[in-house]
Motif scaffolding. Sequence first.
Motif, PDB file in Angstrom:
ATOM      1  N   SER A   1       0.830  -1.207   0.000  1.00 58.55           N
ATOM      2  CA  SER A   1       0.000   0.000   0.000  1.00 58.55           C
ATOM      3  C   SER A   1       0.863   1.255   0.000  1.00 58.55           C
ATOM      4  O   SER A   1       0.567   2.225  -0.710  1.00 58.55           O
ATOM      5  N   PHE A   2       1.928   1.227   0.781  1.00 59.11           N
ATOM      6  CA  PHE A   2       2.860   2.351   0.835  1.00 59.11           C
ATOM      7  C   PHE A   2       3.424   2.645  -0.551  1.00 59.11           C
ATOM      8  O   PHE A   2       3.502   3.800  -0.982  1.00 59.11           O
ATOM      9  N   ASN A   3       3.793   1.592  -1.260  1.00 60.84           N
ATOM     10  CA  ASN A   3       4.392   1.744  -2.583  1.00 60.84           C
ATOM     11  C   ASN A   3       3.393   2.192  -3.648  1.00 60.84           C
ATOM     12  O   ASN A   3       3.805   2.671  -4.707  1.00 60.84           O
ATOM     13  N   GLN A   4       2.108   2.044  -3.371  1.00 60.54           N
ATOM     14  CA  GLN A   4       1.080   2.384  -4.349  1.00 60.54           C
ATOM     15  C   GLN A   4       0.526   3.804  -4.200  1.00 60.54           C
ATOM     16  O   GLN A   4      -0.235   4.244  -5.047  1.00 60.54           O
ATOM     17  N   THR A   5       0.889   4.510  -3.148  1.00 59.38           N
ATOM     18  CA  THR A   5       0.283   5.820  -2.912  1.00 59.38           C
ATOM     19  C   THR A   5       1.279   6.953  -3.092  1.00 59.38           C
ATOM     20  O   THR A   5       2.486   6.757  -2.975  1.00 59.38           O
ATOM     21  N   SER A   6       0.731   8.115  -3.381  1.00 61.79           N
ATOM     22  CA  SER A   6       1.573   9.308  -3.481  1.00 61.79           C
ATOM     23  C   SER A   6       1.077  10.406  -2.538  1.00 61.79           C
ATOM     24  O   SER A   6       1.689  11.470  -2.442  1.00 61.79           O
TER      25      SER A   6
ATOM     26  N   ILE B   1       1.058   8.174   3.082  1.00 56.75           N
ATOM     27  CA  ILE B   1       2.449   7.718   3.248  1.00 56.75           C
ATOM     28  C   ILE B   1       2.827   7.728   4.718  1.00 56.75           C
ATOM     29  O   ILE B   1       3.376   6.749   5.240  1.00 56.75           O
ATOM     30  N   GLU B   2       2.505   8.823   5.396  1.00 54.08           N
ATOM     31  CA  GLU B   2       2.818   8.930   6.821  1.00 54.08           C
ATOM     32  C   GLU B   2       2.098   7.839   7.622  1.00 54.08           C
ATOM     33  O   GLU B   2       2.691   7.212   8.507  1.00 54.08           O
TER      34      GLU B   2
ATOM     35  N   PHE C   1       3.848   4.728   9.905  1.00 53.22           N
ATOM     36  CA  PHE C   1       3.508   4.386  11.293  1.00 53.22           C
ATOM     37  C   PHE C   1       3.021   2.941  11.396  1.00 53.22           C
ATOM     38  O   PHE C   1       3.397   2.216  12.317  1.00 53.22           O
ATOM     39  N   GLU C   2       2.194   2.526  10.451  1.00 47.11           N
ATOM     40  CA  GLU C   2       1.672   1.163  10.472  1.00 47.11           C
ATOM     41  C   GLU C   2       2.792   0.141  10.322  1.00 47.11           C
ATOM     42  O   GLU C   2       2.845  -0.855  11.058  1.00 47.11           O
ATOM     43  N   ILE C   3       3.690   0.382   9.398  1.00 44.06           N
ATOM     44  CA  ILE C   3       4.819  -0.533   9.183  1.00 44.06           C
ATOM     45  C   ILE C   3       5.697  -0.605  10.430  1.00 44.06           C
ATOM     46  O   ILE C   3       6.085  -1.702  10.870  1.00 44.06           O
TER      47      ILE C   3
END
Length: 78
Positions: free
Chosen positions: A40-45, A50-51, A55-57
Motif C-alpha cells: 500500500s505504501f508503494n502504491q500511494t503518493s 504515506i505517513e 507508522f503502520e509498518i
Amino acid sequence: MILPAHISSRRPRDRDEAERRALMSSLSRTRAQINQAYGSFNQTSDGDLIESYVFEINALQARYNYLLRRLKQLEVQP
C-alpha cells in the motif's frame, strides 16, 4: 493429588507447544500485514497516507520483533 511424573511433566510442555503454535501463527499473520502495508505504501503518493503507512509498518515491525523475541524465549526455557 500428586500426578505421575510422565503426566505432570507433559502439561507445561503442552502449554509451551500451544503457545509456540500461537506465536508462529501470529508471526505469519504479522508478516503478511507488513507485506500488505509495504504494498500500500508503494502504491500511494498522498503525503498523509504515506505517513500513516510508515507508522503502520513501524508498529507491525515492533509487534513482529516482540513475537520473535517471545518465541526465542520459549525455545530457551528448560
